[in-house]
Write a protein that holds these residues in place. Structure first.
Motif, PDB file in Angstrom:
ATOM      1  N   GLY A  67     -30.045  30.261 -25.865  1.00 38.91           N
ATOM      2  CA  GLY A  67     -30.172  31.904 -25.808  1.00 38.91           C
ATOM      3  C   GLY A  67     -29.578  32.524 -26.887  1.00 38.91           C
ATOM      4  N   THR A  68     -28.963  31.905 -27.916  1.00 42.58           N
ATOM      5  CA  THR A  68     -28.458  32.358 -29.060  1.00 42.58           C
ATOM      6  C   THR A  68     -29.551  32.967 -29.938  1.00 42.58           C
ATOM      7  N   ILE A  69     -29.356  34.116 -30.512  1.00 45.82           N
ATOM      8  CA  ILE A  69     -30.164  34.686 -31.410  1.00 45.82           C
ATOM      9  C   ILE A  69     -29.836  34.816 -32.629  1.00 45.82           C
ATOM     10  N   THR A  70     -30.575  34.227 -33.759  1.00 46.23           N
ATOM     11  CA  THR A  70     -30.362  33.739 -35.123  1.00 46.23           C
ATOM     12  C   THR A  70     -31.490  34.587 -35.830  1.00 46.23           C
ATOM     13  N   THR A  71     -31.097  34.815 -37.458  1.00 41.85           N
ATOM     14  CA  THR A  71     -32.133  35.382 -38.209  1.00 41.85           C
ATOM     15  C   THR A  71     -32.912  34.332 -38.817  1.00 41.85           C
ATOM     16  N   ILE A  72     -34.266  34.408 -39.059  1.00 42.21           N
ATOM     17  CA  ILE A  72     -35.082  33.561 -39.776  1.00 42.21           C
ATOM     18  C   ILE A  72     -35.500  34.219 -40.952  1.00 42.21           C
ATOM     19  N   ASN A  73     -35.931  33.660 -41.908  1.00 42.16           N
ATOM     20  CA  ASN A  73     -36.377  34.051 -43.083  1.00 42.16           C
ATOM     21  C   ASN A  73     -37.731  34.295 -43.484  1.00 42.16           C
ATOM     22  N   ASN A  74     -38.680  34.120 -42.325  1.00 43.13           N
ATOM     23  CA  ASN A  74     -39.992  34.268 -42.581  1.00 43.13           C
ATOM     24  C   ASN A  74     -40.760  34.939 -41.397  1.00 43.13           C
ATOM     25  N   GLY A  75     -40.101  36.240 -40.839  1.00 48.82           N
ATOM     26  CA  GLY A  75     -40.521  37.257 -40.034  1.00 48.82           C
ATOM     27  C   GLY A  75     -41.479  38.073 -40.615  1.00 48.82           C
TER      28      GLY A  75
END
Length: 315
Positions: free
Chosen positions: A148-156
């Motif tokens: 359930g941890t929200i992280t940032t991705i580089n291809n949104g």
């Protein structure tokens, strides 16, 4: 889909072994069908995937746009241009489960089959929320993992800074941005392939605007207005917190789901039973260049899913 009978012989005294197996299989099919039908994301997610989800990875391919050349070019070269495609791996790496426990004393009236049907809707709602939340988080460059941890991705998707004073103006600007996108893969996006999700607040404002138009081709007594200027528009109660609107081309994001058995088991050394199921899924942008979003006015950062919907997995 074909569903194998499930082993719940330990519950034969409550439901009957064979009836129990059939009931579990029926409920599993119902869960998957309803979740697929009721999530907004299932309407326009990418289903053009190859591979076996049990292997853990699927492949999505996106082909580049064709280009015209002067007549005779291929004949002179003795061959046409090679096809160009971009392969995107979609890992089925998010592992979730929904299990609940009940005492036999509480099952005396309805039994296991009744409980399976009664709790099916709660499981469906939990899966709907989970899949839609992560789908739209990925659209704005974030992802929720198994814990359930929200992280940032580089291809949104790409954030668009809005200047319009009304939702109608901001919606039109976002749609125009996607409609006129051109690169090696697309030469603009047809409006019929554009899907826009609005926050509930933005949707209500947009609906109020439509209702003021005397000749609007919309029934004022129904919830959804369907299309606006040729694009599909939805109210999204699972919108990432702080995001007002997201516009994307059909099939821009893949989210394959692999359900496990819907199971019922008696717990050791007790008169209690557990019911529920694990399920596994992945979520990956296939066409991130065809996803645009904008924040609500006054919002500086996108932090999470809507607070009212992020607290529990079952209802």
């Amino acid at each position: 889909m074909a569903v194998d009978s499930l082993n719940i012989t330990s519950l034969a005294d409550l439901a009957g072994t064979e009836d129990g197996k059939m009931k579990l299989a029926e409920e599993l099919v119902g869960i998957i069908q309803n979740v697929e039908r009721k999530t907004i994301s299932s309407i326009f997610k990418n289903r053009m995937l190859s591979g076996n989800p049990k292997a853990g990875t699927l492949k999505a391919r996106r082909y580049a746009a064709a280009k015209s050349k002067e007549y005779g070019t291929a004949r002179a070269a003795g061959k046409g241009d090679p096809g160009r495609a971009l392969g995107v791996d979609v890992n089925v790496d998010i592992k979730k489960e929904i299990f609940e426990e009940y005492e036999e004393y509480d099952l005396a009236l309805n039994g296991i089959p009744g409980l399976l049907s009664e709790r099916r809707r709660a499981i469906e709602k939990a899966m709907e929320r989970e899949l839609d939340e992560n789908f739209f988080l990925v659209a704005v460059g974030k992802r929720k993992n198994s814990a359930g941890t929200i992280t940032t991705i580089n291809n949104g998707g790409t954030e668009v800074t809005q200047t319009g004073a009304t939702v109608k103006e901001r919606l039109s600007a976002l749609v125009l941005k996607l409609h006129t996108t051109k690169n090696d893969f697309v030469d603009g996006v047809e409006k019929e392939d554009i899907h826009v999700v609005l926050s509930p607040e933005a949707y209500e404002e947009m609906r109020d605007y439509i209702d003021t138009k005397a000749n609007a081709n919309v029934q004022t007594d129904i919830e959804e207005f369907g299309k606006f200027h040729g694009v599909w528009v939805y109210s999204n109660n699972h919108q990432p917190e702080g995001v007002e609107m997201i516009a994307m081309c059909f099939a821009s994001i893949a989210e394959p789901v692999r359900p496990s058995e819907y199971r019922a088991n008696k717990l050791d050394m007790s008169d209690a039973y557990s019911i529920g199921m694990p399920y596994y899924y992945g979520c990956e942008p296939v066409m991130p260049d065809l996803i645009y979003y904008s924040k609500a006015p006054g919002v500086s950062t996108v932090t999470a899913v809507r607070a009212s919907k992020a607290k529990t997995d079952t209802e």
